[in-house]
Structures are given as structure tokens and as C-alpha cells.
Design an enzyme around this catalytic site. Structure first.
Site, mmCIF file in Angstrom:
data_model
loop_
_atom_site.group_PDB
_atom_site.id
_atom_site.type_symbol
_atom_site.label_atom_id
_atom_site.label_comp_id
_atom_site.label_asym_id
_atom_site.label_seq_id
_atom_site.Cartn_x
_atom_site.Cartn_y
_atom_site.Cartn_z
ATOM 1 N N SER A 69 3.466 -1.987 10.424
ATOM 2 C CA SER A 69 4.917 -2.000 10.658
ATOM 3 C C SER A 69 5.574 -3.327 10.265
ATOM 4 O O SER A 69 6.517 -3.778 10.917
ATOM 5 C CB SER A 69 5.236 -1.630 12.115
ATOM 6 O OG SER A 69 4.811 -0.303 12.381
ATOM 7 N N GLU A 108 -5.283 -5.024 10.651
ATOM 8 C CA GLU A 108 -4.283 -3.979 10.836
ATOM 9 C C GLU A 108 -4.576 -3.215 12.127
ATOM 10 O O GLU A 108 -5.401 -2.284 12.123
ATOM 11 C CB GLU A 108 -4.323 -2.997 9.667
ATOM 12 C CG GLU A 108 -3.973 -3.607 8.338
ATOM 13 C CD GLU A 108 -3.380 -2.572 7.394
ATOM 14 O OE1 GLU A 108 -2.257 -2.789 6.944
ATOM 15 O OE2 GLU A 108 -4.035 -1.545 7.149
ATOM 16 N N GLY A 115 2.385 2.326 10.867
ATOM 17 C CA GLY A 115 3.326 3.443 10.767
ATOM 18 C C GLY A 115 4.042 3.772 12.061
ATOM 19 O O GLY A 115 4.725 4.795 12.149
ATOM 20 N N ASN A 172 0.860 -1.189 0.000
ATOM 21 C CA ASN A 172 0.000 0.000 0.000
ATOM 22 C C ASN A 172 0.895 1.238 0.000
ATOM 23 O O ASN A 172 1.447 1.603 1.032
ATOM 24 C CB ASN A 172 -0.886 -0.047 1.258
ATOM 25 C CG ASN A 172 -1.699 1.223 1.444
ATOM 26 O OD1 ASN A 172 -1.797 2.051 0.530
ATOM 27 N ND2 ASN A 172 -2.280 1.385 2.631
ATOM 28 N N TRP A 173 1.017 1.852 -1.175
ATOM 29 C CA TRP A 173 1.937 2.994 -1.305
ATOM 30 C C TRP A 173 1.406 4.244 -0.609
ATOM 31 O O TRP A 173 2.126 5.212 -0.456
ATOM 32 C CB TRP A 173 2.167 3.324 -2.770
ATOM 33 C CG TRP A 173 2.852 2.255 -3.571
ATOM 34 C CD1 TRP A 173 3.233 1.004 -3.150
ATOM 35 C CD2 TRP A 173 3.241 2.344 -4.951
ATOM 36 N NE1 TRP A 173 3.832 0.325 -4.176
ATOM 37 C CE2 TRP A 173 3.847 1.121 -5.296
ATOM 38 C CE3 TRP A 173 3.127 3.344 -5.923
ATOM 39 C CZ2 TRP A 173 4.342 0.867 -6.581
ATOM 40 C CZ3 TRP A 173 3.612 3.094 -7.197
ATOM 41 C CH2 TRP A 173 4.218 1.879 -7.526
ATOM 42 N N LYS A 174 0.132 4.248 -0.275
ATOM 43 C CA LYS A 174 -0.521 5.448 0.272
ATOM 44 C C LYS A 174 -0.289 6.614 -0.697
ATOM 45 O O LYS A 174 -0.238 6.384 -1.894
ATOM 46 C CB LYS A 174 -0.010 5.727 1.698
ATOM 47 C CG LYS A 174 -0.130 4.460 2.576
ATOM 48 C CD LYS A 174 0.038 4.701 4.027
ATOM 49 C CE LYS A 174 -0.131 3.368 4.759
ATOM 50 N NZ LYS A 174 -0.110 3.520 6.221
ATOM 51 N N GLU A 222 -6.866 4.649 7.795
ATOM 52 C CA GLU A 222 -6.716 6.080 7.466
ATOM 53 C C GLU A 222 -7.974 6.621 6.791
ATOM 54 O O GLU A 222 -8.309 7.799 6.941
ATOM 55 C CB GLU A 222 -5.459 6.283 6.601
ATOM 56 C CG GLU A 222 -4.200 6.180 7.450
ATOM 57 C CD GLU A 222 -2.977 5.635 6.735
ATOM 58 O OE1 GLU A 222 -2.918 5.674 5.492
ATOM 59 O OE2 GLU A 222 -2.065 5.147 7.441
ATOM 60 N N HIS A 248 -9.482 1.017 4.940
ATOM 61 C CA HIS A 248 -8.200 1.233 5.633
ATOM 62 C C HIS A 248 -8.427 2.193 6.801
ATOM 63 O O HIS A 248 -9.245 3.110 6.704
ATOM 64 C CB HIS A 248 -7.174 1.804 4.650
ATOM 65 C CG HIS A 248 -5.799 1.856 5.225
ATOM 66 N ND1 HIS A 248 -5.395 2.869 6.068
ATOM 67 C CD2 HIS A 248 -4.749 1.008 5.128
ATOM 68 C CE1 HIS A 248 -4.146 2.641 6.451
ATOM 69 N NE2 HIS A 248 -3.732 1.510 5.894
ATOM 70 N N GLY A 258 4.762 1.584 4.793
ATOM 71 C CA GLY A 258 6.049 2.276 4.649
ATOM 72 C C GLY A 258 7.113 1.463 3.921
ATOM 73 O O GLY A 258 7.818 1.990 3.047
HETATM 74 P P1 PGA Z 1 2.839 0.416 7.742
HETATM 75 O O1 PGA Z 1 1.354 0.610 7.128
HETATM 76 O O2 PGA Z 1 3.400 -0.829 7.116
HETATM 77 O O3 PGA Z 1 3.584 1.657 7.322
HETATM 78 O O4 PGA Z 1 2.676 0.302 9.213
HETATM 79 C C1 PGA Z 1 0.515 -0.477 6.929
HETATM 80 C C2 PGA Z 1 -0.767 -0.003 6.312
HETATM 81 O O5 PGA Z 1 -1.217 1.112 6.617
HETATM 82 O O6 PGA Z 1 -1.387 -0.728 5.507
#
Ligand code: PGA
Length: 260
Positions: A218, A173, A179, A11-13, A105, A103, A240
Site C-alpha cells: 500500500s 512486504e 493491496g 509490480n504491475w501484477k 501472491e 512474492h 496498485g
Molecule cells: P500494493 O502491492 O502496493 O498494491 O499493496 C504491493 C505488492 O504486492 O508488491
């Protein structure tokens, strides 16, 4: 080991524009080719921003890459006066196989409720996309309700109107792990993944047995092997670390760390 095909999803966000996406996917493909990665043992998918999808689709098709691609979100609606929204129909037309839905976010920053998530899951399925349904508890939820209650409730809500047997992926998640550099332990991930599989099993045992459940939060090359050893964890949703080619390729090649 189960016969579920492990999936490593990046997931590049909101990172990498369409030019950077081409360079990234080329380098990832070369790195995995050099390492003789066998895509029939671990599936790999990238989730770039919407504006990159056409470039990534074209590159994958032109170079006959075995990588999959998908989107980070979709509209609950099919078409019409929804400024800024992107229809699942358009994603399907760009050969997206997957779409991330719910997600954390999107839930926290964009106010997506369980109802919105459920309608997006339905939209994805209408267009033949495989939704990656994200669920997870905050640190407060964990303290108040324990590890599984919130993810289980979120999954039940997301799948309320979904026909058992529908092709989907679940991603556990924990919000506190995203993150933060502080991943869940493999034990914690296993415990919740098993509870999520039980939610599917209440509806249909074969569906539960066939559906992949990912861990996210993470994940990096140094900790992926521990998660992949767990019986109910079938892959990872990586944020990330998914935009660093060597790190992501190393996560994809987790088998070399453990010989699982
Ligand atoms: P992260 O994000 O690997 O940076 O913790 C995971 C995600 O949001 O899917």
C-alpha cells in the site's frame, strides 16, 4: 544517508497487456523527463507481465530510456519439459535486470514454499538477474510471532545457499499491507528492515551494507516519503499505485515531498 541507490519498483501484477504496456512506459518516461527526474539518484524499474517484456525491452532500447525492467517470477529450472514456465535465461535475453521472487501472491496462491523460493533465487543468480526476494508476515504471524520473526526466517531460508556478496534486493512486504490500503508505519518498516539487514550482516558485513531493502504494501505518493526517511529502507515495491502513471511518477519523485 547511505550510499545505496534508492530503487522504486513497480509490480504491475496481472495488469496491462503488451499494447497498454507501451503506452504506459512512454507516458511514464515523458512524465519523468518533464519533471527532470535524475535516474542517478533514484532508480526506477517496471515489472510487467511476461507477455509485455519484449515490447517494453524494445521501447526502452529504441528510446534509450533509463528505466529498468524485470519480470514478476521465473522458473527454478533452466529449460526443458516445464509447461507454462519461463526460464531465467529467457529473461536475461530480454535484458531484464531484476526478477521478483517469492512474492506473497506466489507463496499463497501458487503454493511456493521457502524451498521453491530458494531455488528460484539460485536460478536468477545463475543467469545474472538480480532477484528481488520478497518476505513478509501475515496478520496472524504478526499477532503470534511479532513483526520480524517470519520475514527473518523466510530470508534465511531463501539465502541459505547464496554466496555472500551476491547482487540481490530484499523486499519486506507485510501480507496484511498488500493491496489493503493499510500500509505499515515507517517505524514498523524500519524495524523489520533492520532485522533483515542483520540477517545479511551475520554472513557478511559489507554485503549487508551494500544490499538494498525495499518496503512494499500500500505504498502511494502520500506515504512514500515517510518510508524513505528510514535509514534501512532503500526504496519501495509498489503494486496498485504502479499502474497509475502520475501516482507512480510522484512516488519516484518522493524527494520533492521531503527534500531528503
Ligand atoms: P500494493 O502491492 O502496493 O498494491 O499493496 C504491493 C505488492 O504486492 O508488491
Amino acid at each position: 544517508m547511505s550510499d545505496r541507490l534508492p530503487l522504486i519498483a513497480g509490480n504491475w501484477k496481472m495488469n496491462l497487456d503488451h499494447l497498454q504496456s507501451i503506452a504506459f512506459v512512454q507516458k511514464l518516461a515523458w512524465t519523468l523527463k518533464d519533471a527532470r527526474h535524475d535516474f542517478s539518484t533514484v532508480e526506477v524499474a517496471v515489472f510487467p507481465p511476461f507477455t509485455d517484456l519484449r515490447s517494453v525491452q524494445t521501447l526502452i532500447a529504441a528510446d534509450k530510456l533509463e528505466l529498468r525492467h524485470g519480470a514478476q517470477d521465473l522458473s527454478a529450472h533452466d529449460s526443458g519439459a516445464y509447461t507454462g514456465e519461463v526460464s531465467g535465461a529467457f529473461l536475461a535475453a530480454l535484458d531484464c535486470r531484476y526478477v521478483i521472487v517469492g512474492h506473497s501472491e506466489r507463496r499463497t496462491l501458487h503454493g511456493e514454499t521457502d524451498e521453491v523460493v530458494a531455488s528460484k533465487v539460485a536460478a536468477a543468480l545463475r543467469f545474472g538477474l538480480v532477484p528481488i526476494v520478497c518476505v513478509g508476515e501475515t496478520a496472524d504471524d504478526l499477532e503470534t510471532h511479532g513483526p520480524s520473526a517470519v520475514p527473518v526466517a523466510q530470508l534465511r531460508a531463501a539465502l541459505e545457499d547464496v554466496a555472500p556478496g551476491s547482487a540481490l534486493v530484499v523486499a519486506y512486504e507485510p501480507v496484511w499491507a498488500i493491496g489493503s490500503g493499510q500500509a505499515a508505519t515507517p517505524d514498523q518498516a524500519q524495524q523489520v528492515a533492520a532485522a533483515l539487514r542483520a540477517v545479511l550482516a551475520e554472513r557478511d558485513g559489507a554485503w549487508a551494507a551494500a544490499t538494498r531493502i525495499l518496503y512494499g504494501g500500500s505504498v502511494k505518493a502520500a506515504n512514500i516519503a515517510g518510508f524513505m526517511r528510514e535509514p534501512d529502507v532503500d526504496g519501495a515495491l509498489v503494486g496498485g499505485a504502479s499502474i497509475v502513471v502520475d501516482e507512480f511518477a510522484s512516488i519516484v519523485r518522493y524527494q520533492k515531498h521531503v527534500g531528503v
